[in-house]
Design a protein around this motif. Structure first.
Motif, short mmCIF file in Angstrom:
data_model
loop_
_atom_site.label_atom_id
_atom_site.label_comp_id
_atom_site.label_asym_id
_atom_site.label_seq_id
_atom_site.Cartn_x
_atom_site.Cartn_y
_atom_site.Cartn_z
N UNK A 219 -6.45 -8.94 -4.04
CA UNK A 219 -5.37 -9.57 -4.80
C UNK A 219 -5.89 -10.90 -5.36
N UNK A 220 -5.69 -11.10 -6.65
CA UNK A 220 -6.11 -12.35 -7.28
C UNK A 220 -4.94 -12.93 -8.08
N UNK A 221 -5.10 -14.21 -8.43
CA UNK A 221 -4.12 -14.86 -9.27
C UNK A 221 -3.43 -16.01 -8.58
N UNK A 222 -3.02 -17.03 -9.35
CA UNK A 222 -2.37 -18.21 -8.79
C UNK A 222 -0.91 -17.94 -8.46
N UNK A 223 -0.31 -18.88 -7.73
CA UNK A 223 1.10 -18.78 -7.39
C UNK A 223 1.53 -19.99 -6.60
N UNK A 224 2.77 -19.97 -6.11
CA UNK A 224 3.29 -21.11 -5.36
C UNK A 224 2.80 -21.07 -3.91
N UNK A 225 3.33 -21.96 -3.09
CA UNK A 225 2.86 -22.07 -1.70
C UNK A 225 3.15 -20.79 -0.91
N UNK A 226 4.19 -20.06 -1.29
CA UNK A 226 4.53 -18.84 -0.56
C UNK A 226 3.58 -17.69 -0.93
N UNK A 227 3.14 -17.68 -2.16
CA UNK A 227 2.09 -16.72 -2.55
C UNK A 227 0.80 -17.04 -1.79
N UNK A 228 0.46 -18.32 -1.73
CA UNK A 228 -0.75 -18.72 -0.99
C UNK A 228 -0.64 -18.36 0.48
N UNK A 229 0.55 -18.56 1.06
CA UNK A 229 0.73 -18.24 2.48
C UNK A 229 0.64 -16.74 2.72
N UNK A 230 1.18 -15.95 1.81
CA UNK A 230 1.08 -14.49 1.95
C UNK A 230 -0.37 -14.03 1.86
N UNK A 231 -1.14 -14.66 0.98
CA UNK A 231 -2.56 -14.34 0.90
C UNK A 231 -3.27 -14.64 2.21
N UNK A 232 -2.96 -15.81 2.78
CA UNK A 232 -3.59 -16.18 4.04
C UNK A 232 -3.20 -15.19 5.14
N UNK A 233 -1.93 -14.83 5.18
CA UNK A 233 -1.42 -13.95 6.24
C UNK A 233 -2.05 -12.57 6.15
N UNK A 234 -2.26 -12.06 4.93
CA UNK A 234 -2.71 -10.68 4.74
C UNK A 234 -4.21 -10.57 4.47
N UNK A 235 -4.90 -11.70 4.44
CA UNK A 235 -6.34 -11.67 4.24
C UNK A 235 -7.01 -10.91 5.37
N UNK A 236 -7.85 -10.00 5.02
CA UNK A 236 -8.46 -9.10 6.00
C UNK A 236 -7.99 -7.70 5.71
N UNK A 237 -6.66 -7.54 5.60
CA UNK A 237 -6.13 -6.27 5.10
C UNK A 237 -6.50 -6.12 3.64
N UNK A 238 -6.43 -7.23 2.92
CA UNK A 238 -6.86 -7.30 1.53
C UNK A 238 -7.86 -8.43 1.37
N UNK A 239 -8.68 -8.36 0.33
CA UNK A 239 -9.46 -9.51 -0.07
C UNK A 239 -8.61 -10.39 -0.97
#
Length: 443
Positions: A219-239
Motif C-alpha cells: 500500500x502506498x500513498x499519503x494520508x492523515x494520521x489515521x492512515x499512517x497508523x493503519x499502515x503501521x498496524x498492518x505493516x508485515x501483512x502488507x508492505x
C-alpha cells in the motif's frame, strides 16, 4: 508571524539540533488504539463495515464500494479541458523521469561455475491511496500510479474517500477529478473508501455484491494520521511506502534570495494543512525582516488565510538564524525536510552538499509546487525527519530484488570446506551435512 530560533554563535550536536528545530506533533502510536477497531471491523465484516465507516467518517454511504466504469468514463468526459491538458503533461513528464528508474537484472560470476543473479521483480498487486479532506489530489493519483506502472505491477487498485458534496452521477463517490485522473492513467479498479479503513480493505480484501477486492501486497500513498497508523498496524501483512505525516517545506537562503519568492513558497505548503510545517533557514537577518513583511501581506490575500496563518504560527514552523551557510547546511541536514529549497548564491553547489531531504529544489526557478505537479519528480516523499533513512516513492518502491544462486558441482566442491567450517562454528552441523551429503567420501 513565524517564530525565530537564533542559533548564531552556538555549536550544536546533531541530537541538539534535532531537539531545537520546529516539528509538528504527529503521534502515530496514540492513533493506533483508534485505528485498531476500524481495521478489525473491516477484517471480520468486510464490505458491510466499509459502508458503515464511510457514513461515519465521510458523511455519505457510497452507492457501491467499487466505482463503476461508466462513472470513471463520465468523470473524464466532464473534466475541464485545461485540467485534462495539465494532467496529461504531468503524466508525460512523470513517465519520462520514472522510465529511467527501471532496474536491470545483474549476474555476477563469483567463481567459475558459480554465479549469483539479482532479479528485479515487481510486486503482484498494489493498493494506492489518494487522500481527500481539505483539498483534491489528482496529482497524487499520477505520483502513485506512474511509478507502479513503470515498474510493471500487474494489478493496481486506487482508493479515495467518498465525497458527500458530489452530485449527479458522482454522488457518494470520490471527487470526479480523482476519478478522471484514474481514467486517464487506465486504472479501472477504484474504490470509494477512505482513511484507515481503506488501508485495511487493501490488506484483507473484501467482497461486495458487485465486486471483489483481492488483498494487495503493498500500500502506498499519503494520508492523515489515521492512515499512517493503519499502515503501521498492518505493516508485515502488507508492505508500505512510509508513514506520511504533515507536509514540510524548508528553505535554505542567503541575502541574495528574493523575499517575495520565499514568502510565496512558504505559504504554498502551509495551505495544505494547519499542521503543515514551513521553515526558513538563513544567515541573513535582513532577509528575515523582508520575508516577514512579505508574509504579512501575502497571507491576508491568499484564499486559505486562516489555514495558512495557523500553520505558519504553529510550533512546527519558524525561522532559524545561523552564522553562515555551512551552519545552515548542518541545520537542514538535521531537519531532513520533505521538500528543501536552496535559494542562495551558487545554489547548485550548495544543493550538492545536502544529504538529507525528500526532494531538493535548486535556485529561484524551482519552487516546490513545480515538483508537486509537473517537474517529473515524485511528490510522495518522506516526512518527519524520515528523509535521513528513507526515499520518496519511485519505481524501486514497487520492485523486489530476488537473488538466484546457480552453482555447479565443481564450484560447490571448491567452497564446501568453508561452508562446513562455518556451520560447525555456529553449532549448526546439519547445514554442513547438507553439503557433504552431496559428495560422500569424495570430498
Amino acid at each position: 508571524m513565524m517564530s525565530t530560533i537564533d542559533l548564531r554563535g552556538r555549536v550544536l550536536s546533531m541530537r541538539e539540533l534535532r531537539q531545537a528545530l520546529p516539528r509538528a506533533e504527529f503521534d502515530v502510536e496514540a492513533a493506533l488504539e483508534t485505528v485498531r477497531p476500524i481495521t478489525e471491523a473491516v477484517r471480520h465484516r468486510g464490505a458491510e463495515a466499509l459502508y458503515e465507516l464511510g457514513e461515519r467518517f465521510d458523511g455519505v454511504r457510497p452507492p457501491s464500494l467499487r466505482v463503476p466504469a461508466a462513472v470513471l468514463t463520465a468523470a473524464l468526459e466532464a473534466l475541464d479541458p485545461a485540467v485534462r491538458a495539465a494532467l496529461e503533461e504531468s503524466i508525460r513528464r512523470a513517465r519520462v523521469v520514472h522510465a529511467d528508474q527501471r532496474r536491470t537484472d545483474t549476474t555476477t560470476q563469483v567463481v567459475p561455475g558459480g554465479e549469483v543473479t539479482e532479479r528485479w521483480v515487481p510486486v503482484d498487486r498494489v493498493g494506492l491511496y489518494v487522500p481527500g479532506g481539505l483539498a483534491v489530489y489528482p496529482s497524487s493519483v499520477v505520483m502513485n500510479v506512474v511509478p507502479a506502472q513503470a515498474a510493471g505491477v500487474g494489478s493496481l487498485a486506487v482508493a479515495s474517500p467518498p465525497q458527500r458534496d458530489n452530485t449527479g452521477a458522482f454522488a457518494g463517490y470520490p471527487h470526479p477529478t480523482i476519478l478522471a485522473a484514474c481514467a486517464l492513467l487506465g486504472v479501472d479498479e477504484v474504490y470509494a473508501v477512505g482513511g484507515a479503513q481503506a488501508v485495511a480493505a487493501f490488506a484483507y480484501g473484501f467482497e461486495d455484491a458487485d465486486a471483489t477486492c483481492e488483498p494487495v501486497s503493498l500500500v502506498t500513498g499519503p494520508g492523515n494520521i489515521y492512515v499512517a497508523a493503519a499502515k503501521r498496524l498492518l505493516k508485515g501483512l502488507i508492505g508500505i511506502d512510509a508513514e506520511a505525516g504533515p507536509t514540510e517545506i524548508a528553505i535554505l537562503a542567503d541575502e541574495s534570495a528574493d523575499a517575495e519568492h520565499v514568502a510565496a513558497d512558504l505559504i504554498s505548503q502551509a495551505e495544505h494543512d494547519p499542521l503543515a510545517a514551513a521553515v526558513l533557514v538563513t544567515d541573513s537577518p535582513d532577509l528575515v525582516e523582508r520575508v516577514a513583511t512579505a508574509l504579512e501581506r501575502r497571507v491576508g490575500l491568499t484564499k486559505h488565510t486562516e489555514r495558512v496563518r495557523t500553520a505558519l504560527t504553529g510550533q512546527q514552523s519558524g525561522t532559524v538564524l545561523v552564522d553562515d551557510l555551512d551552519a545552515g547546511l548542518a541545520v537542514v541536514n538535521a531537519y531532513a525536510a520533505e521538500h528543501l529549497e536552496i535559494q542562495t548564491r551558487d545554489a547548485a553547489a550548495v544543493a550538492a552538499r545536502v544529504r538529507n531531504a525528500g526532494a531538493v529544489f535548486v535556485g529561484p526557478w524551482a519552487p516546490v509546487s513545480l515538483g508537486d505537479y509537473a517537474a517529473g519528480s515524485n511528490h510522495v516523499l518522506p516526512t518527519g525527519g524520515c528523509a535521513t533513512h528513507s526515499s520518496g516513492l519511485s519505481v524501486q518502491s514497487f520492485l523486489r530484488g530476488i537473488h538466484v544462486v546457480t552453482y555447479d558441482e565443481a564450484a560447490l566442491r571448491e567452497v564446501a570446506s568453508h561452508v562446513v567450517t562455518l556451520a560447525q562454528a555456529e553449532d549448526l552441523p546439519a547445514h554442513g551435512e547438507a553439503v557433504t551429503a552431496r559428495f560422500g567420501d569424495a570430498l
